[in-house]
Scaffold this active site. Structure first.
Site, PDB file in Angstrom:
ATOM      1  N   LYS B  49      40.711  -1.381 -79.804  1.00 61.09           N
ATOM      2  CA  LYS B  49      39.790  -0.250 -79.896  1.00 61.09           C
ATOM      3  C   LYS B  49      40.297   0.732 -80.948  1.00 61.09           C
ATOM      4  O   LYS B  49      41.500   0.922 -81.104  1.00 61.09           O
ATOM      5  CB  LYS B  49      39.672   0.430 -78.521  1.00 61.09           C
ATOM      6  CG  LYS B  49      38.728   1.612 -78.543  1.00 61.09           C
ATOM      7  CD  LYS B  49      38.200   1.988 -77.179  1.00 61.09           C
ATOM      8  CE  LYS B  49      37.372   3.270 -77.272  1.00 61.09           C
ATOM      9  NZ  LYS B  49      36.210   3.167 -78.181  1.00 61.09           N
ATOM     10  N   GLY B  50      39.366   1.351 -81.664  1.00 58.77           N
ATOM     11  CA  GLY B  50      39.701   2.213 -82.796  1.00 58.77           C
ATOM     12  C   GLY B  50      40.634   3.360 -82.435  1.00 58.77           C
ATOM     13  O   GLY B  50      40.545   3.923 -81.345  1.00 58.77           O
ATOM     14  N   ASN B  73      25.114   2.469 -77.701  1.00 65.23           N
ATOM     15  CA  ASN B  73      26.275   3.176 -77.165  1.00 65.23           C
ATOM     16  C   ASN B  73      26.598   4.366 -78.055  1.00 65.23           C
ATOM     17  O   ASN B  73      26.416   4.324 -79.276  1.00 65.23           O
ATOM     18  CB  ASN B  73      27.481   2.243 -77.026  1.00 65.23           C
ATOM     19  CG  ASN B  73      28.312   2.158 -78.278  1.00 65.23           C
ATOM     20  OD1 ASN B  73      29.096   3.069 -78.571  1.00 65.23           O
ATOM     21  ND2 ASN B  73      28.141   1.098 -79.044  1.00 65.23           N
ATOM     22  N   LEU B  77      34.000   7.297 -79.896  1.00 68.00           N
ATOM     23  CA  LEU B  77      35.329   6.882 -80.362  1.00 68.00           C
ATOM     24  C   LEU B  77      36.469   7.484 -79.531  1.00 68.00           C
ATOM     25  O   LEU B  77      37.503   7.895 -80.059  1.00 68.00           O
ATOM     26  CB  LEU B  77      35.503   7.222 -81.853  1.00 68.00           C
ATOM     27  CG  LEU B  77      34.535   6.475 -82.788  1.00 68.00           C
ATOM     28  CD1 LEU B  77      34.502   7.112 -84.181  1.00 68.00           C
ATOM     29  CD2 LEU B  77      34.891   4.998 -82.915  1.00 68.00           C
ATOM     30  N   ASN B 103      42.321  -1.066 -85.410  1.00 66.08           N
ATOM     31  CA  ASN B 103      41.109  -0.524 -86.026  1.00 66.08           C
ATOM     32  C   ASN B 103      41.322   0.971 -86.223  1.00 66.08           C
ATOM     33  O   ASN B 103      41.708   1.685 -85.295  1.00 66.08           O
ATOM     34  CB  ASN B 103      39.910  -0.806 -85.118  1.00 66.08           C
ATOM     35  CG  ASN B 103      38.620  -0.242 -85.665  1.00 66.08           C
ATOM     36  OD1 ASN B 103      38.392   0.975 -85.608  1.00 66.08           O
ATOM     37  ND2 ASN B 103      37.766  -1.096 -86.180  1.00 66.08           N
ATOM     38  N   CYS B 134      32.121   6.403 -90.109  1.00 66.86           N
ATOM     39  CA  CYS B 134      32.197   7.740 -89.515  1.00 66.86           C
ATOM     40  C   CYS B 134      32.026   8.810 -90.598  1.00 66.86           C
ATOM     41  O   CYS B 134      32.239   8.548 -91.787  1.00 66.86           O
ATOM     42  CB  CYS B 134      33.525   7.914 -88.777  1.00 66.86           C
ATOM     43  SG  CYS B 134      34.862   6.951 -89.451  1.00 66.86           S
ATOM     44  N   THR B 197      27.458  -1.221 -85.717  1.00 65.33           N
ATOM     45  CA  THR B 197      26.173  -1.092 -85.013  1.00 65.33           C
ATOM     46  C   THR B 197      25.122  -0.414 -85.891  1.00 65.33           C
ATOM     47  O   THR B 197      25.436   0.337 -86.810  1.00 65.33           O
ATOM     48  CB  THR B 197      26.340  -0.281 -83.717  1.00 65.33           C
ATOM     49  OG1 THR B 197      26.933   0.976 -84.049  1.00 65.33           O
ATOM     50  CG2 THR B 197      27.210  -1.004 -82.717  1.00 65.33           C
ATOM     51  N   GLY B 247      27.860  -9.222 -84.947  1.00 66.45           N
ATOM     52  CA  GLY B 247      26.521  -8.734 -84.618  1.00 66.45           C
ATOM     53  C   GLY B 247      25.775  -9.644 -83.673  1.00 66.45           C
ATOM     54  O   GLY B 247      25.176 -10.628 -84.084  1.00 66.45           O
TER      55      GLY B 247
END
Lengths: 267, 312
Positions: B49-50, B73, B77, B103, B134, B197, B247
């Site tokens: 996870k980032g 979602n 973050l 990430n 972002c 996404t 995806g």
């Protein structure tokens, strides 16, 4: 794992009782834990839906899980259309269970609407504990109208007293179940009484105000939309008060679905 | 002794992985959540996870909403920050002998640089995936990945600070994703991964309010797969560096579509939420396909798409 439906019966308008047999490797759920269910192979709806366990039996050959649910959207609508012998995917049991106290004097259950399902499983658990033989089980159960008081007969068999309320006065007290409960609240002493609740957020918030400032033990079961049910997606969080010990956000699927009522930040 | 199966190993920008199936960032936590459900050692790599320089609490709930064949979602973050990641999450991830790709995201180029330095110094990660989807707070909130100059700058600065393979994760919310892919290739990226996404929203018509507290969110799941596949196909034709397809991949068939149109590897995201062992099921399915088609090496399948195949 996939389970086989043995019963998926409408018991009242929009309310269904689902019984599924599963392989014996399925773990016995503790009261308050939930399962994720979906119609296998479908991508619409895509995600599983979390349901608090309503009943569970284990025999030599198989295990059976029971879910009491209300049709509220696409996921539950699809579930309601499944028939006997159809397969349904059942993952779990997941989440933090209720803390139980066999030495308690009075155990009070407060449920609103379909929140009755996990509360009934908890009540049954209390009744099955030999050490809790002397515990008095009291239930407050509210719904919009009499016919939506689903599963009330089972609750009456488990609890020594069941008080009801309905919005239209068709059964019991006319008004909110929290109003009915507040009339009795002084009879539940902080030390010997334990309170458990599940229902709409508004009901739980109301209850939090009733018990605020009182040190009575009160655990609630929260509901949120979920994707994974296992703590990865961070989609099902609720806000906790500062100092809750678990950071500002808590995952309903992992830190919950059972929370101490005083830890929730109601906003 | 080697198993008598087809060769599944691929090279993604200098990072050699034993099979092309990776977890998509944000859908696999930091690994621990999935330990009870699959054999993590079988994964090609784990993308965690980032992480950002500072911890982030994330968005207020509700954070997710299901939509037809997909989900939105807006987690925001949420993460414990890079220091806690290195200290508390990385040691756990290292134990599986599976390459760990961190990430990284930031709100300024300096954020990206600092996190890159810290992760590179930690010696615990095998690669970096840079999330440029972002906003740049110093440039009026423009998304890094939607501006070729900014995307180039982030890539160049990150590459300058690390010897680790750098994968740039591209946003599909742009006019021409190929242009951004080419730009980051010029900037020195070792690979690109796409798609992040698609921005979407959903409205509660009874209350006339958004279903997500953040109003908009990222759409994922089978609903986005045709778009993701088209973008991967186009980008794979335009750049020389490896492309990682992401995806709506739910099963081996979906993964194979991406590999055939040119993806060197794939990431599995939303499928992990529905089937916690989706990744290993997909590895098995790809192997079965290769055997069925008598393909000894997966690299002989990648990019073999015959565009004219259906023309009369």
């Amino acid at each position: 794992m996939n389970g086989k439906i043995v019963k998926n019966q409408q018991i009242s308008a929009g309310h269904f009782l689902l019984r599924v047999t599963l392989a014996e490797s399925f773990k016995t759920p503790m009261p308050g834990q939930f399962v994720m269910m979906r119609d296998p192979g479908r991508i619409d709806p895509l995600l599983g839906r979390p349901f608090g366990v309503y009943g569970f039996e284990r025999s030599q050959e198989e295990v059976t899980v029971e879910i009491l649910y209300k049709v509220v959207g696409k996921g539950t609508l699809v579930l309601s259309r499944l028939r006997e012998s159809d397969f349904v995917e059942v993952l779990g049991p997941y989440g933090r269970a209720f803390d139980t106290y066999p030495e308690a004097g009075k155990v009070v259950f407060i449920c609103g609407g379909i929140g009755v399902a996990p509360i009934t499983y908890l009540a049954q658990h209390y009744r099955s504990l030999a050490a809790a033989r002397d515990v008095e089980l009291i239930c407050y159960y509210g719904a919009s109208k009499a016919e939506n008081l689903v599963g009330i007969e089972k609750l009456k068999r488990i609890c020594s007293r069941v008080f009801t309320s309905t919005d239209d006065g068709s059964h019991g007290f006319q008004g909110l179940i929290t109003e009915r409960f507040s009339a009795d609240i002084s009879s539940y002493a902080a030390g010997s009484s334990k309170i458990y609740a599940c229902g709409p957020r508004s009901m739980l918030k109301e209850l939090s105000e009733l018990v605020a400032g009182n040190s009575v033990f009160c655990q609630i079961l929260m509901e949120e939309r979920m994707a994974c049910g296992i703590g990865a997606c961070l989609g099902c969080t609720v806000l906790l008060k500062d100092g809750g010990g678990r950071g500002e956000h808590a995952r309903v699927c992992m830190e919950g679905p059972v929370f101490n009522i005083g830890d929730i930040h109601w906003g | 002794m080697k198993n008598a199966g087809p060769e599944m190993q691929v090279d993604i920008g200098g990072l050699i992985i034993k099979n092309p199936v990776l977890t998509a960032s944000g859908t696999f936590g930091y690994g621990s959540e999935y330990v009870p459900y699959l054999d993590i050692t079988r994964l090609g790599a784990i993308i965690a996870k980032g992480v950002s320089l500072e911890p982030r609490a994330g968005n207020k709930p509700p954070r997710i909403m299901e939509t037809p064949c997909g989900m939105l979602n807006a987690i925001g973050l949420e993460n414990p920050g890079v220091h806690a990641f290195i200290k508390e999450k990385l040691p756990f991830l290292r134990q599986f002998s599976v390459p760990v790709i961190a990430n990284v995201f930031g709100e300024t180029i300096d954020d990206f640089k600092r996190v890159t330095e810290l992760l590179s110094e930690s010696k615990g990660v095998d690669g970096l995936e840079i999330n440029i989807s972002c906003p740049n707070v110093k440039k009026g909130g423009i998304i890094f990945g939607s501006d070729p100059d900014m995307a180039h700058a982030v890539t160049r600065e990150v590459k300058r600070l690390t010897d680790l393979p750098v994968i740039i994760k591209l946003t599909p919310n742009v006019t021409d994703i190929c242009l951004i892919a080419e730009t980051v290739e010029e900037g020195g990226a070792d690979a690109v991964s796409l798609i992040n996404t698609l921005t979407g929203m959903s409205v509660d018509i009874e209350r006339r309010i958004p279903h997500l507290a953040n109003v908009t969110g990222g759409l994922s799941g089978p609903a986005v797969k045709p778009i993701a596949l088209r973008m991967v196909w186009q980008v794979a034709k335009r750049v020389k560096i490896p492309v990682i397809g992401i995806g709506g991949i739910m099963n081996a068939s979906d993964a194979l579509e991406f590999l055939i149109v040119g993806a060197r590897a794939v990431q599995i995201g939303t499928a992990n939420f529905i089937n916690p062992s989706a990744t290993t099921d997909i590895i098995d399915g790809i192997e079965d396909y290769l055997k069925r088609h008598n393909i000894d090496d997966i690299n002989d399948l990648i990019g073999t798409f015959d565009e004219e195949g259906n023309a009369c």
